[in-house]
Scaffold this motif. Structure first.
Motif, mmCIF file in Angstrom:
data_model
loop_
_atom_site.group_PDB
_atom_site.id
_atom_site.type_symbol
_atom_site.label_atom_id
_atom_site.label_comp_id
_atom_site.label_asym_id
_atom_site.label_seq_id
_atom_site.Cartn_x
_atom_site.Cartn_y
_atom_site.Cartn_z
ATOM 1 N N UNK A 1 55.302 37.189 47.168
ATOM 2 C CA UNK A 1 56.016 37.855 48.260
ATOM 3 C C UNK A 1 55.113 38.753 49.100
ATOM 4 N N UNK A 2 54.352 39.608 48.427
ATOM 5 C CA UNK A 2 53.633 40.656 49.150
ATOM 6 C C UNK A 2 52.263 40.242 49.667
ATOM 7 N N UNK B 1 49.525 40.574 48.297
ATOM 8 C CA UNK B 1 48.543 41.621 48.042
ATOM 9 C C UNK B 1 47.192 41.002 47.691
ATOM 10 N N UNK C 1 45.547 40.034 50.894
ATOM 11 C CA UNK C 1 45.143 41.219 51.647
ATOM 12 C C UNK C 1 43.936 41.922 51.030
ATOM 13 N N UNK C 2 43.717 41.689 49.717
ATOM 14 C CA UNK C 2 42.572 42.316 49.069
ATOM 15 C C UNK C 2 41.261 41.872 49.720
ATOM 16 N N UNK D 1 38.579 43.889 41.774
ATOM 17 C CA UNK D 1 39.549 42.898 41.306
ATOM 18 C C UNK D 1 40.428 42.399 42.442
ATOM 19 N N UNK E 1 44.332 40.882 42.430
ATOM 20 C CA UNK E 1 45.427 40.692 41.498
ATOM 21 C C UNK E 1 46.639 40.111 42.211
ATOM 22 N N UNK E 2 47.190 39.054 41.629
ATOM 23 C CA UNK E 2 48.461 38.558 42.136
ATOM 24 C C UNK E 2 49.455 38.716 40.994
ATOM 25 N N UNK E 3 50.215 39.785 41.050
ATOM 26 C CA UNK E 3 51.097 40.117 39.944
ATOM 27 C C UNK E 3 52.176 39.065 39.689
ATOM 28 N N UNK E 4 52.898 38.606 40.721
ATOM 29 C CA UNK E 4 53.957 37.631 40.443
ATOM 30 C C UNK E 4 53.433 36.360 39.761
ATOM 31 N N UNK F 1 50.736 36.350 37.914
ATOM 32 C CA UNK F 1 49.976 36.802 36.750
ATOM 33 C C UNK F 1 48.520 36.344 36.763
ATOM 34 N N UNK F 2 47.970 36.256 37.957
ATOM 35 C CA UNK F 2 46.581 35.834 38.091
ATOM 36 C C UNK F 2 45.725 37.032 38.481
ATOM 37 N N UNK F 3 44.598 37.211 37.816
ATOM 38 C CA UNK F 3 43.697 38.267 38.267
ATOM 39 C C UNK F 3 42.256 37.780 38.261
ATOM 40 N N UNK G 1 45.426 46.853 50.102
ATOM 41 C CA UNK G 1 46.342 46.247 49.141
ATOM 42 C C UNK G 1 46.858 47.239 48.114
ATOM 43 N N UNK G 2 48.153 47.233 47.898
ATOM 44 C CA UNK G 2 48.734 48.023 46.823
ATOM 45 C C UNK G 2 48.982 49.481 47.177
ATOM 46 N N UNK H 1 62.985 41.894 46.842
ATOM 47 C CA UNK H 1 61.625 41.454 46.547
ATOM 48 C C UNK H 1 61.410 40.813 45.179
ATOM 49 N N UNK I 1 59.522 41.207 39.497
ATOM 50 C CA UNK I 1 58.271 41.926 39.231
ATOM 51 C C UNK I 1 58.250 43.248 39.987
ATOM 52 N N UNK J 1 52.026 43.722 32.365
ATOM 53 C CA UNK J 1 52.497 42.413 32.808
ATOM 54 C C UNK J 1 51.351 41.412 32.779
ATOM 55 N N UNK J 2 50.168 41.843 33.223
ATOM 56 C CA UNK J 2 49.011 40.945 33.261
ATOM 57 C C UNK J 2 48.329 40.842 31.899
ATOM 58 N N UNK K 1 46.117 42.892 30.670
ATOM 59 C CA UNK K 1 44.774 42.864 31.188
ATOM 60 C C UNK K 1 44.477 44.256 31.726
ATOM 61 N N UNK L 1 42.028 44.984 33.806
ATOM 62 C CA UNK L 1 41.339 44.921 35.100
ATOM 63 C C UNK L 1 41.971 45.834 36.132
ATOM 64 N N UNK L 2 43.284 45.893 36.093
ATOM 65 C CA UNK L 2 44.008 46.663 37.086
ATOM 66 C C UNK L 2 43.599 48.129 37.091
ATOM 67 N N UNK M 1 41.514 49.899 39.577
ATOM 68 C CA UNK M 1 42.141 50.239 40.830
ATOM 69 C C UNK M 1 42.603 51.696 40.879
#
Lengths: 118, 157
Positions: free
Chosen positions: A76-77, A79, A82-83, A92, A94-97, A99-101, B24-25, B62, B65, B114-115, B117, B119-120, B123
């Motif tokens: 959706x977003x 993000x 946009x990174x 990093x 990250x695509x949360x929906x 679950x890929x990073x 982003x974010x 949205x 998640x 959720x991930x 991981x 890595x986040x 950020x």
């Protein structure tokens, strides 16, 4: 309640400056290996020295000019898109929906200097 | 109360539009202004209702998640604000910045879970800087608007 006082101003300033310092300390080493994970498991490791494009799950990635970026994703977003391109160690995408990073993990063994001083 | 709730939804939508131009974010936390206004002018129950309602609004617009992230951030920052507001010594800016920071950090931790991981967490510094700036800005807005909101709440009693 006061709007601001000296003590709180200092607390906020210290938090702000330490985060800024951390970014400057961390962000200046470029890497050329990207690790792509889905739900915490590394599924693909790519070199950023060779231009390439591929899919991981529903997200497509592109490697170009030593950078990796997400180019399309059903989320959706957007993000991840946009990174933009990333190339420094620790950065990093990250695509949360989905679950890929993606994370830049370091430099491959090469002729580069160990440390650049000054 | 209904008015504040409507304002939260509207600001939530505005925020999504504005965030498109930001890194982003990074989010401004416009809707958090309303949560703090509610807490300062009405009470805990009303403010918490707004936090939860905002997350449900996000669930509808949205997806799941985003809903989980919103709820984690919203509830954590609500608790932080609630604890800090008790002492008269804490200034509005501190409370507002703390609310924004806790909101961001809680979301980041939820995202890591959720991930599966860490890595986040790289950020975090970016979000801390964003949180300080956003918190200061929302604190200023709250300072300016609080008298009017308080008056409106009292008039309606």
């Amino acid at each position: 309640m006061k709007f601001i006082n000296l003590r709180d101003g200092i607390i906020v300033a210290v938090i702000f400056l330490s985060a800024l310092l951390f970014i400057f300390l961390c962000n200046f080493s470029s890497g050329d290996i990207a690790e792509i994970s889905v739900g915490g498991e590394v599924v693909k490791t790519v070199s950023l020295n060779k231009d390439d494009s591929f899919f991981v799950g529903n997200v497509s990635f592109e490697v170009k000019d030593g950078e990796i970026s997400a180019t399309s994703s059903p989320c959706h977003d957007k993000i991840c898109i946009k990174s933009g391109g990333i190339k420094n160690v620790g950065e990093t995408i990250i695509c949360l929906p989905e679950r890929v990073s993606v994370r830049i993990v370091g430099k491959s063994e090469s002729d580069s200097a160990d440390i650049i001083v000054g | 109360m209904g008015l504040l709730l409507a304002l939260t939804f509207a600001l939530s939508a505005v925020e999504t539009a504005v965030s498109a131009g930001l890194p982003a974010g990074v989010r401004i936390g416009l809707a958090n202004i309303v949560v703090m206004l509610a807490l300062l002018s009405m009470g805990k129950k009303e403010a918490l209702t707004i936090v939860v309602a905002k997350s449900v609004f996000i669930l509808i617009t949205k997806g799941v998640t985003a809903f989980m992230l919103s709820l984690c951030g919203g509830v954590a920052s609500f608790i932080a604000v609630l604890l800090l507001i008790k002492s008269e010594k804490n200034s509005l800016i501190l409370i507002s910045v703390a609310g924004a920071l806790v909101h961001n950090i809680a979301q980041l931790i939820a995202a890591s879970l959720i991930l599966k991981n860490i890595n986040t967490l790289f950020y975090a510094p970016v979000l801390i800087i964003a949180g300080v700036i956003a918190g200061s800005a929302t604190g200023t807005v709250i300072k300016i608007t609080l008298p009017a909101v308080k008056k409106a709440v009292n008039d309606n009693k």
